[in-house]
Write a protein that holds these residues in place. Structure first.
Motif, PDB file in Angstrom:
ATOM      1  N   ASP A  61       0.817  -1.206   0.000  1.00  0.00           N
ATOM      2  CA  ASP A  61       0.000   0.000   0.000  1.00  0.00           C
ATOM      3  C   ASP A  61       0.855   1.263   0.000  1.00  0.00           C
ATOM      4  OD1 ASP A  61      -2.225  -1.604   0.019  1.00  0.00           O
ATOM      5  OD2 ASP A  61      -2.613  -1.375   2.170  1.00  0.00           O
ATOM      6  N   VAL A  62       1.942   1.244   0.756  1.00  0.00           N
ATOM      7  CA  VAL A  62       2.841   2.402   0.795  1.00  0.00           C
ATOM      8  C   VAL A  62       3.459   2.643  -0.577  1.00  0.00           C
ATOM      9  CG1 VAL A  62       5.043   3.238   1.722  1.00  0.00           C
ATOM     10  CG2 VAL A  62       3.341   2.274   3.262  1.00  0.00           C
ATOM     11  N   LEU A  63       3.955   1.594  -1.209  1.00  0.00           N
ATOM     12  CA  LEU A  63       4.567   1.752  -2.526  1.00  0.00           C
ATOM     13  C   LEU A  63       3.559   2.171  -3.586  1.00  0.00           C
ATOM     14  CD1 LEU A  63       7.241  -1.059  -2.850  1.00  0.00           C
ATOM     15  CD2 LEU A  63       7.528   1.332  -2.278  1.00  0.00           C
ATOM     16  N   MET A  64       2.364   1.645  -3.512  1.00  0.00           N
ATOM     17  CA  MET A  64       1.327   2.044  -4.466  1.00  0.00           C
ATOM     18  C   MET A  64       0.968   3.517  -4.288  1.00  0.00           C
ATOM     19  SD  MET A  64       0.872  -0.623  -6.302  1.00  0.00           S
ATOM     20  CE  MET A  64      -0.674  -0.495  -7.146  1.00  0.00           C
ATOM     21  N   ASP A  65       0.933   3.988  -3.039  1.00  0.00           N
ATOM     22  CA  ASP A  65       0.650   5.394  -2.771  1.00  0.00           C
ATOM     23  C   ASP A  65       1.777   6.285  -3.295  1.00  0.00           C
ATOM     24  OD1 ASP A  65      -0.937   7.517  -1.596  1.00  0.00           O
ATOM     25  OD2 ASP A  65       0.633   7.650  -0.055  1.00  0.00           O
ATOM     26  N   ILE A  66       3.009   5.882  -3.071  1.00  0.00           N
ATOM     27  CA  ILE A  66       4.150   6.654  -3.575  1.00  0.00           C
ATOM     28  C   ILE A  66       4.130   6.696  -5.097  1.00  0.00           C
ATOM     29  CG2 ILE A  66       6.660   6.727  -3.756  1.00  0.00           C
ATOM     30  CD1 ILE A  66       6.754   5.520  -0.919  1.00  0.00           C
ATOM     31  N   ALA A  67       3.837   5.572  -5.732  1.00  0.00           N
ATOM     32  CA  ALA A  67       3.771   5.518  -7.192  1.00  0.00           C
ATOM     33  C   ALA A  67       2.661   6.422  -7.721  1.00  0.00           C
ATOM     34  CB  ALA A  67       3.556   4.082  -7.662  1.00  0.00           C
ATOM     35  N   ALA A  68       1.527   6.436  -7.061  1.00  0.00           N
ATOM     36  CA  ALA A  68       0.420   7.308  -7.483  1.00  0.00           C
ATOM     37  C   ALA A  68       0.819   8.775  -7.358  1.00  0.00           C
ATOM     38  CB  ALA A  68      -0.823   7.017  -6.647  1.00  0.00           C
ATOM     39  N   ARG A  69       1.533   9.113  -6.301  1.00  0.00           N
ATOM     40  CA  ARG A  69       1.985  10.502  -6.134  1.00  0.00           C
ATOM     41  C   ARG A  69       3.004  10.889  -7.196  1.00  0.00           C
ATOM     42  NH1 ARG A  69       1.219  12.513  -0.366  1.00  0.00           N
ATOM     43  NH2 ARG A  69      -0.195  10.973   0.498  1.00  0.00           N
ATOM     44  N   PHE A  70       3.903   9.965  -7.559  1.00  0.00           N
ATOM     45  CA  PHE A  70       4.853  10.230  -8.639  1.00  0.00           C
ATOM     46  C   PHE A  70       4.108  10.457  -9.947  1.00  0.00           C
ATOM     47  CE2 PHE A  70       8.713   8.129  -6.571  1.00  0.00           C
ATOM     48  CZ  PHE A  70       9.399   9.322  -6.462  1.00  0.00           C
ATOM     49  N   ASN A  71       3.122   9.624 -10.234  1.00  0.00           N
ATOM     50  CA  ASN A  71       2.342   9.782 -11.466  1.00  0.00           C
ATOM     51  C   ASN A  71       1.601  11.104 -11.486  1.00  0.00           C
ATOM     52  OD1 ASN A  71       3.047   7.431 -12.798  1.00  0.00           O
ATOM     53  ND2 ASN A  71       1.424   6.241 -11.851  1.00  0.00           N
ATOM     54  N   GLN A  72       1.016  11.471 -10.355  1.00  0.00           N
ATOM     55  CA  GLN A  72       0.275  12.725 -10.271  1.00  0.00           C
ATOM     56  C   GLN A  72       1.213  13.910 -10.460  1.00  0.00           C
ATOM     57  OE1 GLN A  72      -1.608  13.394  -6.516  1.00  0.00           O
ATOM     58  NE2 GLN A  72      -2.850  15.080  -7.262  1.00  0.00           N
ATOM     59  N   ALA A  73       2.392  13.858  -9.854  1.00  0.00           N
ATOM     60  CA  ALA A  73       3.353  14.957  -9.971  1.00  0.00           C
ATOM     61  C   ALA A  73       3.875  15.088 -11.399  1.00  0.00           C
ATOM     62  CB  ALA A  73       4.512  14.746  -9.007  1.00  0.00           C
ATOM     63  N   SER A  74       4.036  13.962 -12.091  1.00  0.00           N
ATOM     64  CA  SER A  74       4.553  14.034 -13.449  1.00  0.00           C
ATOM     65  C   SER A  74       3.505  14.532 -14.437  1.00  0.00           C
ATOM     66  CB  SER A  74       5.081  12.666 -13.890  1.00  0.00           C
ATOM     67  OG  SER A  74       4.020  11.743 -13.982  1.00  0.00           O
ATOM     68  N   LYS A  75       2.230  14.426 -14.102  1.00  0.00           N
ATOM     69  CA  LYS A  75       1.162  14.879 -14.990  1.00  0.00           C
ATOM     70  C   LYS A  75       0.822  16.351 -14.791  1.00  0.00           C
ATOM     71  CE  LYS A  75      -0.956  10.376 -15.501  1.00  0.00           C
ATOM     72  NZ  LYS A  75      -2.110   9.538 -15.234  1.00  0.00           N
ATOM     73  N   GLU A  76       1.209  16.930 -13.648  1.00  0.00           N
ATOM     74  CA  GLU A  76       0.922  18.329 -13.386  1.00  0.00           C
ATOM     75  C   GLU A  76       1.822  19.194 -14.251  1.00  0.00           C
ATOM     76  OE1 GLU A  76       1.435  19.007  -9.233  1.00  0.00           O
ATOM     77  OE2 GLU A  76      -0.318  17.832  -8.691  1.00  0.00           O
TER      78      GLU A  76
END
Length: 79
Positions: A61-76
């Motif tokens: 869950d921690v890694l999935m959350d970090i990955a989602a945040r990386f994806n969100q940051a790269s799309k902004e």
């Protein structure tokens, strides 16, 4: 012998991915690859130590959350 294996893990990024993917099988390999590509070697080691000390489901869950945040940051859009 431990020193040599750690040295190889620190110097070969592909081995780090294979090593952490084999150790933590609940985390999708695609997510691990993305995280390791966008992080530094020290980040990998910290994630590895965290994974050894928490439950596998919590670690996933921690890694999935970090990955989602990386994806969100790269799309902004960058300002």
């Amino acid at each position: 012998m431990i020193f040599i294996s750690r040295f190889v893990l620190f110097t070969v990024p592909r081995l780090r991915l294979m090593f952490i993917a084999a150790r933590f099988r609940l985390v999708p390999k695609k997510q691990l690859k993305m995280l390791l590509d966008k992080s530094r070697m020290g980040d990998w080691f910290l994630l590895y130590l965290l994974g050894q000390n928490v439950d596998n489901l919590v670690f996933r869950d921690v890694l999935m959350d970090i990955a989602a945040r990386f994806n969100q940051a790269s799309k902004e859009p960058s300002v």
